[in-house]
Design an enzyme around this catalytic site. Structure first.
Site, PDB file in Angstrom:
ATOM      1  N   ASP A   1     -55.195  37.399  49.348  1.00 39.61           N
ATOM      2  CA  ASP A   1     -55.441  38.632  50.009  1.00 39.61           C
ATOM      3  C   ASP A   1     -54.087  39.556  49.466  1.00 39.61           C
ATOM      4  OD1 ASP A   1     -57.301  37.538  51.637  1.00 39.61           O
ATOM      5  OD2 ASP A   1     -55.908  37.009  53.049  1.00 39.61           O
TER       6      ASP A   1
HETATM    7  N1  URA Z   1     -56.597  32.234  52.789  1.00 37.62           N
HETATM    8  C1  URA Z   1     -56.223  33.497  53.530  1.00 37.62           C
HETATM    9  O1  URA Z   1     -56.664  33.435  54.494  1.00 37.62           O
HETATM   10  N2  URA Z   1     -55.964  34.274  52.523  1.00 37.62           N
HETATM   11  C2  URA Z   1     -55.448  34.243  51.331  1.00 37.62           C
HETATM   12  O2  URA Z   1     -54.854  34.933  50.629  1.00 37.62           O
HETATM   13  C3  URA Z   1     -55.759  32.630  50.783  1.00 37.62           C
HETATM   14  C4  URA Z   1     -56.380  31.919  51.467  1.00 37.62           C
END
Ligand code: URA
Length: 245
Positions: A106
Protein backbone atom coordinates in the site's frame (compact mmCIF):
# COMPACT_ATOMS: atom_id res chain seq x y z
CA UNK A 1 21.82 -18.56 -28.68
CA UNK A 2 19.67 -15.48 -28.25
CA UNK A 3 19.82 -13.23 -31.29
CA UNK A 4 18.41 -9.76 -30.76
CA UNK A 5 18.69 -6.45 -32.58
CA UNK A 6 21.55 -4.34 -31.29
CA UNK A 7 19.33 -1.29 -30.66
CA UNK A 8 17.07 -3.42 -28.46
CA UNK A 9 20.07 -4.91 -26.70
CA UNK A 10 21.51 -1.46 -25.94
CA UNK A 11 18.14 -0.11 -24.85
CA UNK A 12 17.54 -2.95 -22.37
CA UNK A 13 21.07 -3.15 -20.98
CA UNK A 14 21.64 0.60 -20.64
CA UNK A 15 18.07 1.53 -19.67
CA UNK A 16 17.81 3.99 -22.56
CA UNK A 17 15.18 4.48 -25.27
CA UNK A 18 15.50 2.79 -28.66
CA UNK A 19 15.93 6.27 -30.16
CA UNK A 20 18.91 7.00 -27.88
CA UNK A 21 20.36 3.57 -28.69
CA UNK A 22 20.17 4.44 -32.40
CA UNK A 23 21.97 7.73 -31.69
CA UNK A 24 24.78 5.82 -29.99
CA UNK A 25 25.02 3.52 -32.99
CA UNK A 26 25.14 6.47 -35.40
CA UNK A 27 27.81 8.05 -33.18
CA UNK A 28 30.17 5.19 -34.03
CA UNK A 29 30.93 4.24 -30.41
CA UNK A 30 29.42 0.75 -30.39
CA UNK A 31 31.35 -2.43 -31.18
CA UNK A 32 30.42 -6.12 -31.23
CA UNK A 33 33.34 -8.48 -30.75
CA UNK A 34 35.64 -5.57 -31.57
CA UNK A 35 33.99 -4.65 -34.89
CA UNK A 36 32.18 -1.30 -35.17
CA UNK A 37 28.36 -1.51 -35.44
CA UNK A 38 26.26 1.37 -36.71
CA UNK A 39 23.10 -0.30 -38.06
CA UNK A 40 20.21 -0.66 -35.60
CA UNK A 41 18.91 -3.79 -37.32
CA UNK A 42 22.16 -5.72 -36.92
CA UNK A 43 21.65 -8.62 -34.50
CA UNK A 44 23.91 -9.88 -31.73
CA UNK A 45 23.92 -13.08 -29.73
CA UNK A 46 23.07 -11.50 -26.38
CA UNK A 47 24.62 -14.25 -24.28
CA UNK A 48 27.82 -14.72 -26.29
CA UNK A 49 28.85 -11.58 -28.24
CA UNK A 50 30.91 -8.95 -26.49
CA UNK A 51 29.20 -5.59 -27.00
CA UNK A 52 31.08 -2.47 -25.94
CA UNK A 53 30.16 1.21 -25.84
CA UNK A 54 33.04 3.68 -26.00
CA UNK A 55 35.41 0.77 -25.42
CA UNK A 56 33.60 -0.34 -22.22
CA UNK A 57 32.20 -3.88 -22.35
CA UNK A 58 28.56 -4.39 -21.29
CA UNK A 59 27.90 -7.45 -19.17
CA UNK A 60 24.65 -8.92 -20.41
CA UNK A 61 21.77 -9.42 -18.02
CA UNK A 62 18.64 -10.89 -19.46
CA UNK A 63 16.55 -9.70 -16.53
CA UNK A 64 16.96 -7.48 -13.50
CA UNK A 65 15.86 -8.40 -9.97
CA UNK A 66 15.90 -5.46 -7.58
CA UNK A 67 15.30 -5.05 -3.85
CA UNK A 68 13.95 -1.65 -2.78
CA UNK A 69 13.25 -0.16 0.62
CA UNK A 70 9.99 1.57 -0.24
CA UNK A 71 9.37 4.81 1.62
CA UNK A 72 5.84 5.92 2.58
CA UNK A 73 3.89 8.01 0.05
CA UNK A 74 5.10 6.08 -2.99
CA UNK A 75 2.87 3.73 -4.96
CA UNK A 76 3.73 0.20 -6.09
CA UNK A 77 3.32 0.70 -9.83
CA UNK A 78 5.50 1.29 -12.89
CA UNK A 79 4.12 4.71 -13.70
CA UNK A 80 1.36 6.99 -12.59
CA UNK A 81 0.19 10.36 -13.90
CA UNK A 82 0.05 11.94 -10.41
CA UNK A 83 1.89 9.93 -7.77
CA UNK A 84 5.57 8.98 -7.47
CA UNK A 85 6.10 5.26 -8.10
CA UNK A 86 8.72 2.74 -6.98
CA UNK A 87 10.05 2.65 -10.57
CA UNK A 88 10.47 6.46 -10.54
CA UNK A 89 12.71 6.09 -7.48
CA UNK A 90 15.19 3.73 -9.17
CA UNK A 91 18.65 5.15 -9.80
CA UNK A 92 19.59 5.58 -13.48
CA UNK A 93 21.90 2.54 -13.49
CA UNK A 94 19.03 0.25 -12.44
CA UNK A 95 16.40 1.68 -14.80
CA UNK A 96 15.40 -0.29 -17.85
CA UNK A 97 12.20 -0.60 -19.85
CA UNK A 98 9.66 -3.12 -18.56
CA UNK A 99 10.44 -3.02 -14.83
CA UNK A 100 7.48 -3.44 -12.49
CA UNK A 101 6.94 -4.30 -8.82
CA UNK A 102 6.37 -8.04 -8.29
CA UNK A 103 3.74 -7.66 -5.58
CA UNK A 104 2.31 -4.46 -4.18
CA UNK A 105 2.59 -2.64 -0.90
CA UNK A 106 0.00 0.00 0.00
CA UNK A 107 1.04 3.62 -0.48
CA UNK A 108 1.67 4.11 3.26
CA UNK A 109 3.33 0.70 3.81
CA UNK A 110 7.14 0.74 3.89
CA UNK A 111 9.85 -1.84 3.30
CA UNK A 112 10.83 -4.62 0.92
CA UNK A 113 9.55 -4.38 -2.65
CA UNK A 114 10.91 -6.59 -5.40
CA UNK A 115 11.14 -5.10 -8.89
CA UNK A 116 11.84 -7.07 -12.03
CA UNK A 117 11.30 -7.20 -15.78
CA UNK A 118 10.89 -10.98 -15.66
CA UNK A 119 7.18 -11.75 -15.92
CA UNK A 120 7.63 -15.49 -15.47
CA UNK A 121 9.55 -14.99 -12.21
CA UNK A 122 6.93 -12.52 -10.93
CA UNK A 123 4.16 -14.98 -11.71
CA UNK A 124 6.09 -17.74 -9.93
CA UNK A 125 6.54 -15.84 -6.69
CA UNK A 126 3.08 -14.27 -6.69
CA UNK A 127 1.17 -17.41 -7.52
CA UNK A 128 -1.02 -18.40 -4.56
CA UNK A 129 0.05 -22.01 -5.16
CA UNK A 130 3.69 -21.09 -4.44
CA UNK A 131 2.92 -19.81 -0.95
CA UNK A 132 5.99 -17.58 -0.76
CA UNK A 133 5.79 -16.23 2.81
CA UNK A 134 6.13 -12.51 3.45
CA UNK A 135 7.03 -11.15 6.86
CA UNK A 136 5.89 -7.78 8.18
CA UNK A 137 6.09 -5.71 11.33
CA UNK A 138 2.67 -4.31 12.20
CA UNK A 139 2.35 -1.51 14.75
CA UNK A 140 -0.98 -1.34 16.57
CA UNK A 141 -2.48 0.68 19.41
CA UNK A 142 -3.14 -2.15 21.87
CA UNK A 143 -2.06 -5.64 22.78
CA UNK A 144 -4.15 -8.43 21.27
CA UNK A 145 -5.81 -10.92 23.59
CA UNK A 146 -4.84 -14.57 23.34
CA UNK A 147 -8.20 -15.36 21.75
CA UNK A 148 -7.62 -12.67 19.11
CA UNK A 149 -4.11 -13.96 18.41
CA UNK A 150 -5.52 -17.46 17.96
CA UNK A 151 -8.21 -16.16 15.62
CA UNK A 152 -5.54 -14.48 13.53
CA UNK A 153 -3.35 -17.59 13.43
CA UNK A 154 -6.14 -20.00 12.66
CA UNK A 155 -7.24 -18.52 9.35
CA UNK A 156 -9.89 -15.90 9.83
CA UNK A 157 -12.67 -14.33 7.83
CA UNK A 158 -13.02 -10.55 7.70
CA UNK A 159 -15.57 -8.61 5.69
CA UNK A 160 -16.62 -11.78 3.87
CA UNK A 161 -13.04 -12.58 2.75
CA UNK A 162 -11.32 -15.64 4.16
CA UNK A 163 -7.62 -15.62 4.92
CA UNK A 164 -5.30 -18.61 5.26
CA UNK A 165 -3.60 -19.37 8.58
CA UNK A 166 -0.82 -16.88 9.35
CA UNK A 167 2.07 -16.62 11.79
CA UNK A 168 1.85 -13.99 14.52
CA UNK A 169 4.28 -13.18 17.33
CA UNK A 170 4.26 -10.29 19.78
CA UNK A 171 7.47 -8.33 19.15
CA UNK A 172 7.40 -5.82 22.00
CA UNK A 173 5.97 -2.53 23.17
CA UNK A 174 7.29 0.85 22.07
CA UNK A 175 7.31 2.95 25.21
CA UNK A 176 8.08 6.14 23.32
CA UNK A 177 4.62 6.23 21.76
CA UNK A 178 2.66 3.55 23.63
CA UNK A 179 2.25 1.28 20.59
CA UNK A 180 2.68 -2.49 20.22
CA UNK A 181 4.60 -4.40 17.58
CA UNK A 182 3.71 -7.71 15.98
CA UNK A 183 5.76 -9.86 13.63
CA UNK A 184 3.36 -11.33 11.08
CA UNK A 185 3.95 -13.77 8.25
CA UNK A 186 1.38 -14.37 5.54
CA UNK A 187 1.60 -16.37 2.34
CA UNK A 188 -1.15 -14.65 0.41
CA UNK A 189 -1.27 -11.16 -1.01
CA UNK A 190 -4.92 -10.20 -0.81
CA UNK A 191 -5.99 -6.57 -1.08
CA UNK A 192 -5.18 -4.64 2.15
CA UNK A 193 -4.90 -8.06 3.78
CA UNK A 194 -3.17 -7.24 7.05
CA UNK A 195 -4.96 -3.95 7.57
CA UNK A 196 -8.32 -5.69 7.12
CA UNK A 197 -7.34 -8.60 9.39
CA UNK A 198 -6.16 -6.38 12.25
CA UNK A 199 -9.09 -4.00 11.79
CA UNK A 200 -11.48 -6.96 12.07
CA UNK A 201 -9.91 -7.75 15.45
CA UNK A 202 -10.50 -4.16 16.56
CA UNK A 203 -6.79 -3.21 16.53
CA UNK A 204 -6.22 -1.17 13.36
CA UNK A 205 -2.68 -1.05 11.97
CA UNK A 206 -0.95 2.28 12.56
CA UNK A 207 2.18 1.44 10.56
CA UNK A 208 3.18 -1.52 8.43
CA UNK A 209 6.65 -2.50 7.20
CA UNK A 210 7.65 -5.52 5.09
CA UNK A 211 10.88 -7.17 6.27
CA UNK A 212 11.16 -10.37 4.26
CA UNK A 213 10.07 -12.09 1.07
CA UNK A 214 10.68 -15.82 1.17
CA UNK A 215 14.06 -16.38 2.79
CA UNK A 216 15.42 -12.93 1.88
CA UNK A 217 15.51 -10.02 4.33
CA UNK A 218 15.49 -6.38 3.36
CA UNK A 219 19.11 -5.18 3.40
CA UNK A 220 19.46 -2.91 6.47
CA UNK A 221 22.02 -0.84 4.52
CA UNK A 222 19.26 0.39 2.18
CA UNK A 223 17.83 3.70 3.40
CA UNK A 224 14.20 4.42 2.48
CA UNK A 225 14.02 4.94 -1.28
CA UNK A 226 17.27 3.11 -2.01
CA UNK A 227 17.54 -0.03 -4.14
CA UNK A 228 20.09 -2.61 -5.23
CA UNK A 229 20.16 -5.77 -7.33
CA UNK A 230 19.47 -9.07 -5.59
CA UNK A 231 22.53 -11.28 -5.28
CA UNK A 232 22.42 -14.67 -7.02
CA UNK A 233 21.98 -16.35 -3.64
CA UNK A 234 19.06 -14.07 -2.76
CA UNK A 235 17.39 -14.72 -6.08
CA UNK A 236 17.77 -18.46 -5.58
CA UNK A 237 16.40 -18.14 -2.08
CA UNK A 238 13.29 -16.16 -3.10
CA UNK A 239 12.54 -18.76 -5.76
CA UNK A 240 13.07 -21.73 -3.51
CA UNK A 241 11.60 -20.74 -0.18
CA UNK A 242 9.75 -23.65 1.30
CA UNK A 243 6.21 -23.13 2.42
CA UNK A 244 6.07 -22.46 6.16
CA UNK A 245 3.11 -24.71 6.88
N1 URA B 1 -1.28 -5.97 3.91
C1 URA B 1 -1.78 -4.72 3.85
O1 URA B 1 -2.84 -4.44 4.41
N2 URA B 1 -1.09 -3.77 3.20
C2 URA B 1 0.10 -4.00 2.61
O2 URA B 1 0.70 -3.08 2.05
C3 URA B 1 0.62 -5.30 2.68
C4 URA B 1 -0.09 -6.28 3.34
Amino acid sequence: MEKIRIDRFLSSQLGISRGDAKKLLRGGVVTANGAPVSKAEQTVDAGADLVAVGGKALSYKKHLYIMMNKPPGVISASRDPKEPTVVDLLPEELKRPGLFPAGRLDKDTTGFVLLTDDGVFAHEILSPRKHVPKNYTARVGRRLTEAEEERFRGGMTAGGVSYAPALLAFAGADETDGTFLYSVTIREGKYHQLKLMFAALGAPILRLHRNRIGGVSLDPALAPGQARELTREELFSVRNTADFR
